[in-house]
Design an enzyme around this catalytic site. Structure first.
Site, PDB file in Angstrom:
ATOM      1  N   ASN A   1      -0.707  54.432  -2.469  1.00 28.24           N
ATOM      2  CA  ASN A   1      -0.049  53.160  -2.156  1.00 28.24           C
ATOM      3  C   ASN A   1       1.422  53.432  -1.870  1.00 28.24           C
ATOM      4  OD1 ASN A   1       0.264  50.295  -1.993  1.00 28.24           O
ATOM      5  ND2 ASN A   1       1.170  50.314  -4.042  1.00 28.24           N
TER       6      ASN A   1
ATOM      7  N   HIS B   1       5.191  51.514  -2.179  1.00 28.81           N
ATOM      8  CA  HIS B   1       5.804  50.376  -2.859  1.00 28.81           C
ATOM      9  C   HIS B   1       7.306  50.359  -2.548  1.00 28.81           C
ATOM     10  CE1 HIS B   1       6.117  47.193  -5.798  1.00 28.81           C
ATOM     11  NE2 HIS B   1       7.184  47.798  -6.278  1.00 28.81           N
TER      12      HIS B   1
ATOM     13  N   SER C   1       8.683  54.240  -2.818  1.00 33.19           N
ATOM     14  CA  SER C   1       7.879  55.268  -3.485  1.00 33.19           C
ATOM     15  C   SER C   1       6.464  55.264  -2.921  1.00 33.19           C
ATOM     16  CB  SER C   1       7.748  54.965  -4.988  1.00 33.19           C
ATOM     17  OG  SER C   1       8.975  54.612  -5.576  1.00 33.19           O
TER      18      SER C   1
ATOM     19  N   ASP D   1       1.137  49.319  -9.590  1.00 30.59           N
ATOM     20  CA  ASP D   1       2.313  50.079  -9.135  1.00 30.59           C
ATOM     21  C   ASP D   1       2.750  51.127 -10.167  1.00 30.59           C
ATOM     22  OD1 ASP D   1       2.412  48.493  -6.806  1.00 30.59           O
ATOM     23  OD2 ASP D   1       3.629  46.983  -7.804  1.00 30.59           O
TER      24      ASP D   1
HETATM   25  C1  GRF Z   1       5.782  47.498   2.770  1.00 30.05           C
HETATM   26  O1  GRF Z   1       7.071  47.103   2.404  1.00 30.05           O
HETATM   27  C2  GRF Z   1       5.106  48.209   1.645  1.00 30.05           C
HETATM   28  O2  GRF Z   1       5.985  48.930   0.852  1.00 30.05           O
HETATM   29  C3  GRF Z   1       4.511  47.074   0.863  1.00 30.05           C
HETATM   30  O3  GRF Z   1       4.089  46.153   1.839  1.00 30.05           O
HETATM   31  C4  GRF Z   1       4.885  46.300   3.000  1.00 30.05           C
HETATM   32  C5  GRF Z   1       3.963  46.507   4.164  1.00 30.05           C
HETATM   33  O4  GRF Z   1       4.647  46.532   5.399  1.00 30.05           O
HETATM   34  N1  GRF Z   1       3.468  47.557   0.005  1.00 30.05           N
HETATM   35  P1  GRF Z   1       3.871  46.850   6.735  1.00 30.05           P
HETATM   36  O5  GRF Z   1       2.696  45.872   6.818  1.00 30.05           O
HETATM   37  O6  GRF Z   1       3.407  48.277   6.676  1.00 30.05           O
HETATM   38  O7  GRF Z   1       4.869  46.614   7.816  1.00 30.05           O
END
Ligand code: GRF
Length: 214
Positions: free
Chosen positions: A108, A110, A137, A146
């Site tokens: 994932n 984050h 991260s 997370d």
């Molecule tokens: C990103 O900020 C990611 O860290 C979070 O969700 C957002 C997704 O953005 N988990 P995208 O859809 O890849 O533009």
């Protein structure tokens, strides 16, 4: 052997796009073989379609429980026979069964310097706390939201003039650097998670992961 990657999304999919671009350049050491969204209007589906990647919608609202949705999700994911499952803005909390099925091959991204600011509104929370720096991260997913072992982070200073939107934009740029790197490490066999922590090339990474200096 080229690794098979399935990407789960809920929205814009800019991280998905970065992974597609790196895969096309050949430096991901993996192929994105499927994209699944829980939202029909996720723009990431258009990105997948444009790249000729099989994609589908599995709407969580069609299921009575989280467990039922996750079981259906597992079935769809497994139909792609993935080596790695990548969460890229997938806005769902995953059940224990889901997480344990893909343990060690579920990542994932984050938008915070974990373990700080798990959950939502990370940029505003970093601003409100008066932090000097913020970032993002990539981590392996465990049952703790997370909270899994961190693979890589990148940082940006918080500037006097920053607001949540400006900070989010800078962090997003960093996300697009660290996610392809983490995925390519995994796909080239350089990265794995053990009881001792995250190993990169047989070196145990610190608990905050590898820091990409930008
Ligand atoms: C990103 O900020 C990611 O860290 C979070 O969700 C957002 C997704 O953005 N988990 P995208 O859809 O890849 O533009």
């Amino acid at each position: 052997m080229t690794q098979r990657i399935v990407v789960l999304i809920s929205g814009s999919g800019s991280n998905l796009q970065t992974l597609i671009d790196h895969s096309l350049k050949g430096d991901l050491h993996g192929d994105i073989v499927g994209v699944i969204s829980n939202k029909a209007d996720a723009f990431g589906l258009v990105r997948a379609e444009n790249a000729n990647i099989p994609n589908m919608v599995l709407d969580h609202k069609m299921f009575e429980s989280r467990e039922d949705f996750d079981l259906a999700l597992i079935e769809q994911i497994d139909s792609f026979k993935p080596d790695l499952v990548v969460l890229a803005g997938f806005m769902r909390i995953l059940s224990e069964e889901f997480v344990s099925r893909y343990q060690g091959r579920l990542m994932n991204i984050h938008p915070s310097l974990l373990p700080r600011y798990k959950g939502l509104n990370t940029h505003q929370r970093a601003l409100d706390a008066g932090d000097a720096e913020h970032g993002c991260s990539v981590h392996f997913v465990t049952e703790e939201l997370d909270g899994g072992p961190i693979i890589i982070q990148a940082k940006t200073p918080i500037l006097m003039e920053d607001d949540s939107a400006s900070l989010q934009a800078r962090v997003h740029t960093l996300e697009h650097k660290i996610y392809p790197l983490a995925v390519s490490w995994f796909c080239s066999g350089r990265l794995r998670v053990t009881v001792d922590g995250v190993m990169l090339d047989d070196n145990c990474l610190p608990s905050s992961g590898f820091e990409l200096k930008v």
